[in-house]
Design an enzyme around this catalytic site. Structure first.
Site, PDB file in Angstrom:
ATOM      1  CB  THR A  86      47.828  23.420  35.886  1.00 42.63           C
ATOM      2  OG1 THR A  86      47.542  24.724  36.428  1.00 42.63           O
ATOM      3  CG2 THR A  86      49.264  23.375  35.450  1.00 42.63           C
ATOM      4  CB  THR A 122      49.022  27.657  39.354  1.00 39.83           C
ATOM      5  OG1 THR A 122      49.066  29.061  39.171  1.00 39.83           O
ATOM      6  CG2 THR A 122      48.747  27.322  40.807  1.00 39.83           C
ATOM      7  CG  LEU A 153      49.964  38.036  35.991  1.00 37.54           C
ATOM      8  CD1 LEU A 153      50.120  37.642  34.528  1.00 37.54           C
ATOM      9  CD2 LEU A 153      50.675  39.349  36.279  1.00 37.54           C
ATOM     10  N   GLY A 261      34.815  33.393  41.947  1.00 33.81           N
ATOM     11  CA  GLY A 261      34.855  32.518  40.770  1.00 33.81           C
ATOM     12  C   GLY A 261      36.169  32.746  40.049  1.00 33.81           C
ATOM     13  CB  CYS A 264      43.240  31.687  39.928  1.00 29.81           C
ATOM     14  SG  CYS A 264      44.304  32.010  38.534  1.00 29.81           S
ATOM     15  CE  LYS A 267      43.788  26.633  37.407  1.00 28.72           C
ATOM     16  NZ  LYS A 267      45.157  26.483  37.868  1.00 28.72           N
TER      17      LYS A 267
HETATM   18  C1  UDX Z   1      43.273  35.791  41.219  1.00 26.54           C
HETATM   19  C2  UDX Z   1      44.412  36.353  42.075  1.00 26.54           C
HETATM   20  O1  UDX Z   1      44.031  37.634  42.605  1.00 26.54           O
HETATM   21  C3  UDX Z   1      45.686  36.431  41.272  1.00 26.54           C
HETATM   22  O2  UDX Z   1      46.753  36.895  42.098  1.00 26.54           O
HETATM   23  C4  UDX Z   1      45.988  35.024  40.743  1.00 26.54           C
HETATM   24  O3  UDX Z   1      47.174  34.980  40.054  1.00 26.54           O
HETATM   25  C5  UDX Z   1      44.843  34.546  39.882  1.00 26.54           C
HETATM   26  O4  UDX Z   1      43.645  34.543  40.655  1.00 26.54           O
HETATM   27  P1  UDX Z   1      41.582  36.736  39.391  1.00 26.54           P
HETATM   28  O5  UDX Z   1      40.991  35.372  39.383  1.00 26.54           O
HETATM   29  O6  UDX Z   1      41.856  37.409  38.095  1.00 26.54           O
HETATM   30  O7  UDX Z   1      42.956  36.740  40.204  1.00 26.54           O
HETATM   31  O8  UDX Z   1      40.565  37.695  40.154  1.00 26.54           O
HETATM   32  P2  UDX Z   1      40.431  38.384  41.581  1.00 26.54           P
HETATM   33  O9  UDX Z   1      40.376  39.842  41.399  1.00 26.54           O
HETATM   34  O10 UDX Z   1      41.406  37.882  42.550  1.00 26.54           O
HETATM   35  O11 UDX Z   1      38.955  37.900  41.987  1.00 26.54           O
HETATM   36  C6  UDX Z   1      38.644  36.515  42.134  1.00 26.54           C
HETATM   37  C7  UDX Z   1      37.219  36.340  42.558  1.00 26.54           C
HETATM   38  O12 UDX Z   1      37.002  36.818  43.875  1.00 26.54           O
HETATM   39  C8  UDX Z   1      36.195  37.069  41.692  1.00 26.54           C
HETATM   40  O13 UDX Z   1      35.074  36.244  41.510  1.00 26.54           O
HETATM   41  C9  UDX Z   1      35.833  38.297  42.515  1.00 26.54           C
HETATM   42  O14 UDX Z   1      34.557  38.808  42.230  1.00 26.54           O
HETATM   43  C10 UDX Z   1      35.915  37.721  43.911  1.00 26.54           C
HETATM   44  N1  UDX Z   1      36.170  38.735  44.947  1.00 26.54           N
HETATM   45  C11 UDX Z   1      37.377  39.386  44.993  1.00 26.54           C
HETATM   46  C12 UDX Z   1      35.201  39.005  45.910  1.00 26.54           C
HETATM   47  O15 UDX Z   1      34.099  38.422  45.895  1.00 26.54           O
HETATM   48  N2  UDX Z   1      35.487  39.907  46.888  1.00 26.54           N
HETATM   49  C13 UDX Z   1      36.677  40.569  46.957  1.00 26.54           C
HETATM   50  O16 UDX Z   1      36.851  41.376  47.895  1.00 26.54           O
HETATM   51  C14 UDX Z   1      37.643  40.301  45.987  1.00 26.54           C
END
Ligand code: UDX
Length: 438
Positions: A86, A122, A153, A261, A264, A267
């Site tokens: 999506t 989503t 996830l 970034g 998820c 977007k």
């Molecule tokens: C996320 C959600 O956590 C998950 O539940 C959803 O289904 C999909 O999106 P994901 O994108 O895999 O998962 O990564 P995530 O670990 O959540 O990190 C997302 C972004 O936030 C990354 O760029 C990460 O570096 C940043 N981040 C995360 C921070 O800058 N600080 C933090 O404390 C945590």
């Protein structure tokens, strides 16, 4: 139970493999013939720790298979998941639902006996209702329910997240559908007593967006506090700890960095902003989160340029380009803003990433890709850590210093202690903490 998983992207593949590992018979369906051929040969198109093994084991046990033929997978399935992409619609940021609706139409044509069609993608509030309408229009006599079951996830720990979730959210209107979902997740229910949130489909759809928006907001909040720390002499690591120990706030997702970034958060925050505006309940908070995060990624290049005292004709070694560790995913990675801005300021970029370089190579022209950390830093005018891969957490500083032209480290993930860096003879810049020099 027999399951069809439509879409073998990140979510579909991980969920399909995990459901088969729960003992269900899962057929994963995708229109992309090359991808299905690769999967049949055991070649997993994404990097996700443990996924190769999980797929291989379950294929070997006969519970997991792959096909391009939706019409062969759907008729026998009691549960059909829609796990297609999506993406953000170009121009307006709304979620593009065309893949979801196409899948719904094709599923409708193949339904035989009672089936629960479950949206795992989503999707904005109201999409499951639309999916139901599409199926009913195409096959008025079909016996089915539509449910919503969002995924939570995280890339890099998706299998663990699937097998040990904080909660399972199910939006369904009938007991019959709820029972199918209960049976699908039975091992979790029995072993871990995982909490189940049974609710309406609209609520379930919103829970997903609200969760991601809240986490994105938490990160953006701590990033703004980091800026304030830099100006005021406070320390963001201690601020995070100090507020995170309050049980009402919680310590997770309070790591300051270069901005969020991934596939998820960017977007989904944008889609929530559009959705909220469309319903006449605009979210000023999330609008700001999107804005602040976009600007932050751009500003990080200036921070690096300042630390280097200008980058014109200098070699900048970059460690890590993926949006987070343990993935090869480059989607909306801060490196995509930072590296071109450094190049525009005249820098020569030499970069290394343990898994992301194939993908990144297509998106970041002009970067010299190194085979390892030490090749990246050799004769560079300084090092920048953009992604906190484990292998960057314990660098040999003596060797690093001997290879660099200047002992300068810009750490946008705060993985080192400023005191240790000074002792090691480095000029060290991090996020939300005072810069230090030996
Ligand atoms: C996320 C959600 O956590 C998950 O539940 C959803 O289904 C999909 O999106 P994901 O994108 O895999 O998962 O990564 P995530 O670990 O959540 O990190 C997302 C972004 O936030 C990354 O760029 C990460 O570096 C940043 N981040 C995360 C921070 O800058 N600080 C933090 O404390 C945590």
């Amino acid at each position: 139970m027999r399951v069809a998983m439509i879409g073998t992207g990140y979510v579909g593949l991980v969920s399909g493999a995990c459901f088969s590992n729960f003992g269900h018979h899962v057929v994963c369906v995708d229109k992309d013939g090359d991808k299905i051929e690769r999967l049949k040969k055991g070649d997993i198109p994404i990097f996700e720790p443990g996924l190769n093994r999980l797929v291989a084991d379950n294929v070997a046990s006969g519970r997991l298979s792959f096909t391009t033929d939706l019409t062969s997978a759907v008729p026998d399935a009691e549960a059909v998941f829609i796990a297609v992409g999506t993406p953000s619609r170009r121009g307006d940021g709304f979620a593009d639902l065309s893949y979801v609706y196409d899948a719904a139409s094709e599923i409708a044509d193949s339904l035989k006996s009672y089936t629960v069609v479950i949206t795992k993608s989503t999707v904005p509030v109201g999409t499951s209702n639309k999916v139901e309408q599409i199926i009913r229009q195409r096959q008025p006599g079909a016996e089915f329910d539509v449910a919503s079951n969002p995924e939570f996830l995280r890339e890099g720990s998706a299998i663990e997240d699937f097998q040990r979730p904080d909660r399972i959210v199910v939006g369904a209107d009938t007991d019959r559908a709820r029972n199918v979902l209960r049976a699908l997740y039975r091992p979790l229910f029995l072993n871990d007593k995982t909490p189940f949130v049974f609710t309406s489909r609209e609520t379930s759809e919103l829970i997903k967006y609200a969760s991601n928006a809240f986490l994105a907001m938490k990160i953006t909040f701590i990033n703004e506090m980091a800026d304030l720390c830099e100006k005021s002499g406070a320390d963001i690591q201690d601020v995070s700890r100090g507020i995170g120990l309050d049980g009402r706030i919680g310590s997770k997702f309070l790591n300051a960095g270069p901005g969020y970034g991934g596939s998820c958060f960017p977007k989904d925050t944008l889609a929530l902003v559009r959705l909220a505006a469309e319903f006449g309940a605009p979210s000023r908070l999330i609008e700001s989160v999107v804005d602040v995060n976009d600007n932050r990624k751009k500003r990080m290049a200036e921070k690096i340029i300042d630390a280097f005292g200008g980058v014109k004709d200098k070699t900048v070694a970059i460690l890590g380009v993926t949006f987070k560790p343990n993935t090869d995913d480059m989607r909306d990675s801060p490196s995509l803003d930072i590296i071109p801005a450094l190049q525009a300021a005249g820098a020569i970029i030499r970069a290394f990433d343990p898994e992301g370089m194939v993908e990144a190579g297509k998106m970041l022209p002009g970067v010299v890709w190194a085979k390892n950390t030490f090749e990246a830093v050799s004769k560079a005018d300084g090092v920048v850590i953009l992604t906190e891969w484990n292998e960057f957490r314990a660098l040999d500083f003596t060797l690093l210093k001997s290879l660099l032209r200047r002992a300068l480290l810009v750490d946008l993930r705060n993985i080192y202690n400023p005191r240790d860096m000074v002792e090691a003879g480095f000029e060290y810049h991090s996020v939300g903490r005072s810069s230090v020099k030996p």
